[in-house]
Design a protein around this motif. Structure first.
Motif, PDB file in Angstrom:
ATOM      1  N   ASP A  36       0.821  -1.209   0.000  1.00 16.37           N
ATOM      2  CA  ASP A  36       0.000   0.000   0.000  1.00 16.37           C
ATOM      3  C   ASP A  36       0.858   1.263   0.000  1.00 16.37           C
ATOM      4  N   GLU A  37       2.147   1.094  -0.281  1.00 14.14           N
ATOM      5  CA  GLU A  37       3.053   2.231  -0.369  1.00 14.14           C
ATOM      6  C   GLU A  37       2.559   3.197  -1.458  1.00 14.14           C
ATOM      7  N   LYS A  38       2.565   4.485  -1.136  1.00  9.63           N
ATOM      8  CA  LYS A  38       2.105   5.459  -2.129  1.00  9.63           C
ATOM      9  C   LYS A  38       3.263   5.845  -3.038  1.00  9.63           C
ATOM     10  N   LYS A  39       2.959   5.905  -4.317  1.00 13.07           N
ATOM     11  CA  LYS A  39       4.002   6.274  -5.274  1.00 13.07           C
ATOM     12  C   LYS A  39       3.592   7.558  -5.960  1.00 13.07           C
ATOM     13  N   CYS A  40       4.529   8.460  -6.149  1.00 14.52           N
ATOM     14  CA  CYS A  40       4.153   9.635  -6.927  1.00 14.52           C
ATOM     15  C   CYS A  40       5.281  10.103  -7.827  1.00 14.52           C
ATOM     16  N   LYS A  41       4.824  10.584  -8.973  1.00  8.09           N
ATOM     17  CA  LYS A  41       5.741  11.096  -9.997  1.00  8.09           C
ATOM     18  C   LYS A  41       5.714  12.623  -9.945  1.00  8.09           C
ATOM     19  N   ILE A  42       6.870  13.189  -9.641  1.00 11.55           N
ATOM     20  CA  ILE A  42       6.991  14.647  -9.569  1.00 11.55           C
ATOM     21  C   ILE A  42       7.921  15.101 -10.696  1.00 11.55           C
ATOM     22  N   VAL A  43       7.468  16.054 -11.473  1.00  8.63           N
ATOM     23  CA  VAL A  43       8.289  16.558 -12.581  1.00  8.63           C
ATOM     24  C   VAL A  43       8.763  17.980 -12.253  1.00  8.63           C
ATOM     25  N   ILE A  44      10.050  18.207 -12.509  1.00  9.55           N
ATOM     26  CA  ILE A  44      10.678  19.481 -12.155  1.00  9.55           C
ATOM     27  C   ILE A  44      10.940  20.306 -13.419  1.00  9.55           C
ATOM     28  N   PHE A  45      10.365  21.492 -13.422  1.00 12.36           N
ATOM     29  CA  PHE A  45      10.479  22.403 -14.568  1.00 12.36           C
ATOM     30  C   PHE A  45      11.269  23.638 -14.144  1.00 12.36           C
ATOM     31  N   GLY A  46      11.734  24.395 -15.116  1.00 13.33           N
ATOM     32  CA  GLY A  46      12.427  25.639 -14.806  1.00 13.33           C
ATOM     33  C   GLY A  46      13.331  26.003 -15.960  1.00 13.33           C
ATOM     34  N   ALA A  47      13.709  27.265 -16.009  1.00 12.99           N
ATOM     35  CA  ALA A  47      14.542  27.763 -17.105  1.00 12.99           C
ATOM     36  C   ALA A  47      15.961  27.195 -17.014  1.00 12.99           C
ATOM     37  N   PHE A  48      16.700  27.391 -18.070  1.00 11.09           N
ATOM     38  CA  PHE A  48      18.108  26.994 -18.178  1.00 11.09           C
ATOM     39  C   PHE A  48      18.896  27.482 -16.952  1.00 11.09           C
ATOM     40  N   GLY A  49      19.527  26.543 -16.261  1.00  9.06           N
ATOM     41  CA  GLY A  49      20.393  26.932 -15.147  1.00  9.06           C
ATOM     42  C   GLY A  49      19.687  27.258 -13.843  1.00  9.06           C
ATOM     43  N   ALA A  50      18.393  27.012 -13.757  1.00  2.42           N
ATOM     44  CA  ALA A  50      17.655  27.373 -12.532  1.00  2.42           C
ATOM     45  C   ALA A  50      18.015  26.481 -11.344  1.00  2.42           C
ATOM     46  N   GLY A  51      18.470  25.242 -11.640  1.00  3.53           N
ATOM     47  CA  GLY A  51      18.891  24.358 -10.544  1.00  3.53           C
ATOM     48  C   GLY A  51      18.116  23.054 -10.450  1.00  3.53           C
ATOM     49  N   LYS A  52      17.474  22.632 -11.528  1.00  2.00           N
ATOM     50  CA  LYS A  52      16.674  21.395 -11.529  1.00  2.00           C
ATOM     51  C   LYS A  52      17.542  20.161 -11.268  1.00  2.00           C
ATOM     52  N   THR A  53      18.631  20.066 -12.040  1.00  2.00           N
ATOM     53  CA  THR A  53      19.526  18.912 -11.902  1.00  2.00           C
ATOM     54  C   THR A  53      20.165  18.907 -10.513  1.00  2.00           C
ATOM     55  N   THR A  54      20.571  20.070 -10.053  1.00  2.00           N
ATOM     56  CA  THR A  54      21.205  20.178  -8.733  1.00  2.00           C
ATOM     57  C   THR A  54      20.253  19.688  -7.649  1.00  2.00           C
ATOM     58  N   LEU A  55      18.991  20.086  -7.734  1.00  2.00           N
ATOM     59  CA  LEU A  55      18.010  19.675  -6.718  1.00  2.00           C
ATOM     60  C   LEU A  55      17.887  18.148  -6.681  1.00  2.00           C
ATOM     61  N   ILE A  56      17.828  17.530  -7.844  1.00  2.00           N
ATOM     62  CA  ILE A  56      17.670  16.069  -7.887  1.00  2.00           C
ATOM     63  C   ILE A  56      18.932  15.381  -7.372  1.00  2.00           C
ATOM     64  N   LYS A  57      20.101  15.932  -7.702  1.00  2.00           N
ATOM     65  CA  LYS A  57      21.358  15.356  -7.188  1.00  2.00           C
ATOM     66  C   LYS A  57      21.417  15.460  -5.671  1.00  2.00           C
ATOM     67  N   THR A  58      20.918  16.559  -5.133  1.00  2.00           N
ATOM     68  CA  THR A  58      20.927  16.747  -3.674  1.00  2.00           C
ATOM     69  C   THR A  58      19.953  15.780  -3.010  1.00  2.00           C
ATOM     70  N   LEU A  59      18.773  15.618  -3.613  1.00  2.00           N
ATOM     71  CA  LEU A  59      17.749  14.760  -3.011  1.00  2.00           C
ATOM     72  C   LEU A  59      18.101  13.278  -3.149  1.00  2.00           C
ATOM     73  N   ASP A  60      18.744  12.916  -4.265  1.00  2.00           N
ATOM     74  CA  ASP A  60      19.127  11.518  -4.488  1.00  2.00           C
ATOM     75  C   ASP A  60      20.527  11.484  -5.094  1.00  2.00           C
ATOM     76  N   PRO A  61      21.541  11.305  -4.241  1.00  2.00           N
ATOM     77  CA  PRO A  61      22.921  11.305  -4.733  1.00  2.00           C
ATOM     78  C   PRO A  61      23.187  10.215  -5.777  1.00  2.00           C
ATOM     79  N   GLU A  62      22.292   9.214  -5.853  1.00  2.00           N
ATOM     80  CA  GLU A  62      22.506   8.153  -6.846  1.00  2.00           C
ATOM     81  C   GLU A  62      21.667   8.373  -8.103  1.00  2.00           C
ATOM     82  N   SER A  63      21.143   9.560  -8.262  1.00  2.00           N
ATOM     83  CA  SER A  63      20.279   9.848  -9.408  1.00  2.00           C
ATOM     84  C   SER A  63      21.067   9.805 -10.726  1.00  2.00           C
ATOM     85  N   THR A  64      20.307   9.759 -11.824  1.00  2.00           N
ATOM     86  CA  THR A  64      20.895   9.626 -13.161  1.00  2.00           C
ATOM     87  C   THR A  64      20.600  10.892 -13.968  1.00  2.00           C
ATOM     88  N   HIS A  65      21.577  11.307 -14.773  1.00  2.00           N
ATOM     89  CA  HIS A  65      21.437  12.588 -15.478  1.00  2.00           C
ATOM     90  C   HIS A  65      21.950  12.471 -16.908  1.00  2.00           C
TER      91      HIS A  65
END
Ligand SMILES: Nc1nc2c(ncn2[C@@H]2O[C@H](COP(=O)(O)OP(=O)(O)OP(=O)(O)O)[C@@H](O)[C@H]2O)c(=O)[nH]1
Ligand SMILES: [Mg+2]
Length: 169
Positions: A3-32
């Motif tokens: 019964d674990e809840k799953k959710c898909k969150i999509v991150i938007f923003g202009a060039f260089g706003a920090g989208k990739t950085t946020l995901i790297k901070t939240l999940d150091p094993e993330s893929t880019h």
């Protein structure tokens, strides 16, 4: 079944706003999927990360910020349960960020705005804060794990308990 809840969150923003950085901070094993560009790298396909927050398995998808990658943003957006718009608080609000905000506001999807780079001396989040209508706005630094998790966790808490997407694995 779980019964674990799953959710898909999509991150938007202009060039260089920090989208990739946020995901790297939240999940150091993330893929880019990135390419070199002047002064660093830019996302040319997507970022992908996952983490547990507030009893949810959160699947994070970062979009490319360059305008020409609209097709990629459309594909990545399919079935999202929530959207984060990242805005660089060290710059003036640009037309592309306004366009992203208008499209996300008119799409029927929960939306939160993260004013990013707030630890930077040049940041002016107070000036930007009022420009996002009734949407919730958080002031963050994507370099700061605690702040980033806190802002994400607060957003996830507000999402409907039966998200659109049941299995993102
Ligand atoms: N000072 C500061 N710099 C940040 C912060 N977040 C991101 N950056 C920097 O901003 C630059 C761009 O960050 P990215 O995460 O690559 O930006 P992006 O939104 O993924 O960019 P695109 O993929 O090109 O659209 C990098 O040099 C980051 O280190 C922050 O909170 N504070
Ligand atoms: Mg990126």
């Amino acid at each position: 079944m779980t019964d674990e809840k799953k959710c898909k969150i999509v991150i938007f923003g202009a060039f260089g706003a920090g989208k990739t950085t946020l995901i790297k901070t939240l999940d150091p094993e993330s893929t880019h999927v990135e390419a070199d560009c002047t002064g660093g790298t830019t996302t040319v396909a997507l970022d992908y990360g996952r983490l547990q927050v507030n009893g949810h398995s959160v699947y994070l998808f970062g979009t490319p910020g360059q305008e020409r990658f609209e097709f990629a943003r459309e594909i990545i957006s399919k079935g999202m349960d929530g959207a984060i718009l990242i805005v660089d608080a060290t710059s003036m609000l640009d037309d592309f960020t306004k366009h992203l905000y208008d499209s996300l506001s008119s799409a029927r999807v929960p939306l939160v705005v993260f004013l990013n780079k707030c630890e930077n001396i040049g940041a002016n989040p107070e000036l930007l804060k009022k420009q996002f209508g009734t949407s919730p706005v958080w002031m963050v630094s994507a370099l700061d794990k605690k702040q980033s998790i806190n802002a994400l966790g607060n957003f996830v808490k507000t999402l409907p308990s039966h998200p659109n997407v049941h299995n993102h694995t």
